[in-house]
Write a protein that holds these residues in place. Sequence first.
Motif, PDB file in Angstrom:
ATOM      1  N   HIS A 112      17.161 -19.740 176.067  1.00 12.22           N
ATOM      2  CA  HIS A 112      17.483 -18.983 174.918  1.00 12.22           C
ATOM      3  C   HIS A 112      16.016 -18.118 174.838  1.00 12.22           C
ATOM      4  CE1 HIS A 112      14.282 -21.667 173.113  1.00 12.22           C
ATOM      5  NE2 HIS A 112      13.941 -21.073 172.270  1.00 12.22           N
ATOM      6  N   ARG A 130      17.225 -15.507 170.198  1.00 16.17           N
ATOM      7  CA  ARG A 130      18.710 -14.746 171.207  1.00 16.17           C
ATOM      8  C   ARG A 130      18.813 -16.638 172.137  1.00 16.17           C
ATOM      9  NH1 ARG A 130      18.345  -9.001 173.591  1.00 16.17           N
ATOM     10  NH2 ARG A 130      18.275  -8.810 171.247  1.00 16.17           N
ATOM     11  N   PHE A 143      14.863  -7.715 175.102  1.00 11.21           N
ATOM     12  CA  PHE A 143      14.786  -8.763 173.976  1.00 11.21           C
ATOM     13  C   PHE A 143      13.525  -8.378 173.039  1.00 11.21           C
ATOM     14  CE2 PHE A 143      12.416 -12.755 172.030  1.00 11.21           C
ATOM     15  CZ  PHE A 143      13.906 -12.933 170.725  1.00 11.21           C
ATOM     16  N   THR A 147      13.981  -6.761 168.673  1.00 10.21           N
ATOM     17  CA  THR A 147      13.123  -7.893 167.573  1.00 10.21           C
ATOM     18  C   THR A 147      12.127  -7.718 167.333  1.00 10.21           C
ATOM     19  OG1 THR A 147      12.328  -9.270 169.537  1.00 10.21           O
ATOM     20  CG2 THR A 147      14.771  -9.654 168.827  1.00 10.21           C
TER      21      THR A 147
END
Length: 408
Positions: A112, A130, A143, A147
């Motif tokens: 993750h 994630r 990512f 984010t």
Amino acid sequence: MPPSRARTVEVHSRDARLSRGLSGTNLERAGDYNLRTVLQVIRIHGETTRIAIANQTGLTPPTIANITGRLTEMGLIRTAGRLHRGRGQPALKIELCPDGAFGIGLTIDRDHLAIAILDLSGRVRARATREIGFASPDDVLAFIRDTLGPALVEGGVDRSRVLGVGVAMPDGVDRSLPNQTRGYDAWVGVDLETLLAPLLPWPIHRDNDAAAAALGEAQYDQDFECPSFFYLLITAGLGGGLIIDRSYHRGAHRRSGEIGLMPDPTADRPGAVVQDTVSLAGLQVRLAAAGLRLESPETLSEHDDPKLSAVLNQWIVDSIASLIQPFVAVTTLFDPHAILIGGRLPAWLLNRLAEGLRQALAGIELPARPVIRPARTAQDAPAIGAAMLPFMDRLLPSDSILIQAGRG
């Protein structure tokens, strides 16, 4: 405030050492350390007075006045009225400005990705995760693009007040795990500053994930009740971090705390190591064998279906068996105040594991017994700890700063 040019600080190139006390020094060259110490006192109390700071640090009132003036100019503290107590002139109250500085933590793990943003008080202002197996550098960039912006907005973060970015990654990311489907070859030779600078234009501090988690926990331990502890980090693999007198000890080859690689004689196959069982990868193998799939370990419920409960119950039993001898070794060799268990497992499961280990060790004769409990920063601890690294580099007291000032 923070520099705009990115740079990479390899935290493991020096011992990450937190100051054990909150006493200042009146040496002229120690101004930076004194400023950090006073700020830490205010962080711990939230609200205090110059008189109280002087009593706690041993610094002179003129020195305290100088430092608090500087901290006010830096936007890190502010006045908060007067303390009306007793006779005489009421003392001026000083409080922390949580928005005065921020740290961003990024975890790049085998199963993750996570981002956590902390303010100066240590509160998590935003968090994003994630689930992704063996993320490539491109996956990490995607990512961050998705984010970071929303997280900064959610946390009310002023970009100019970001001190830096801490990156937590496990050592030996190319090491095979039970459920590994593809390697981390893409990470070989990757320079983090070059990779991340376009999206994260702040100083970058990289550290081992277990080290980051342990250092973060040490900062959250504001009452100094556990100056020495071992942090057990359960992620896709299994890592450990050893804090002695608030100093992180890396060992001669910078590989201390590798509890997951210790041989496991309780396993049913030769050559097994502890992390084969005590890890999310090990748990996922068991779930898959039972026809179950784990979407996110944090969502595990204590009241899920009986098949899942049976797998979890057996995993706890086997994990306790695998950890007994390593815990005995940690206890007898280092005599820590506590062994803390963190990772991405839900609180109820960490509590069951901690309680089971306490009961198992109760039947073994030991010279001393540490507290065994879940860590305070158990969930996404590496990201939270990594977000503390910029504060430690720029604002919080450490013995390395003290030694440079001529007091060591």
